[in-house]
Motif scaffolding. Sequence first.
Motif: not given
Length: 320
Positions: A114-118, A133-134, A122-131
């Motif tokens: 969970a820490l690595v994913i968060a 997270q959902l 937070d770093s912006g490496l993952v696009r569509l962050r809200r999607t």
Amino acid sequence: MSTVISSKPTARPPAAAADPPSGTGRRQQRIAAAVLLTPFTALLIAVFLVPVGYAVYLSFFSEDHEGLGFGGGRTVFTGLRSYLAVLQDPSFLTGFGTIALYCVIFVPLVVLGALVIALMLDSGLVRLRRTAQLLLYLPHAVPGIIAAVIWLYLYTPGLSPIIKVFAQGHITIDFLGLHTVLPSIVNIALWSGLGYNMIIFYAALQALPREVIEAATIDGAGGIRTALQVKVPIIRGSLVMVCMFSLIGALQLFTEPMLMNQATPMVNSRFTPNMYIYDAAFRRNNYGLASAASVILLVVTCALSYAVTRWSGRRERSAR
């Protein structure tokens, strides 16, 4: 006779210190505190202290039956006999060994995952962050028993499409075998726990002052160094909380092995301490034994939680 008028401004008397609250003010503060604490106190007493007290009371008594057991039973005081019986029962000790191994595997995986994913979100490496997270949180919204049934279907030979795909590649795997059943249970709990803990970490990371992150970047710190040496130490409180809650949840493991008990002989009716308690209470009708096992499990859980809290406090003081 001349009068000399000084041009210096007249010094003003120092501002009077704030008056301490009067008796009426203190009384109002106490009333406000009592009103705010009353709902929490009532719930604490109703859902925790009363059940715990009743369990402790039941653990000192036992139901004895006369003759061959067909006569009416009578409740007798047995003292610590139930506690000794639980601590001398090999199945209970084996269940604690199983849950200890489960904690060693599950807690680091769910916390670090969970820490690595968060940190990635937070770093912006993952696009569509809200999607993202959902999608990651959705498994937690699925009830545990439903998730366990779904995964049990995927683990069962002859039904699982996953096993069929492996079989086509000449790979034989038994998810319900002697050495794989515990990792299979860990996978079910991990699937539903990662998203929830990730939300906690991500919220803590979003609350960090951006100036600190920008200063680390200006000093030449890369993304990984900033994450490990700047972000993680600042959210230490959230990290400890997630570790403690994950440990408490792991010690209460019940749903997943209880369902797997119907599918594989590798999971018996006393596979975990909670299953031992259920078996003693509802299959053997020995409420004194079940209560004693419950109290022992509560003491172990509280002791481990206290140890985690003390360890984190000591680390924080040494870091200062």
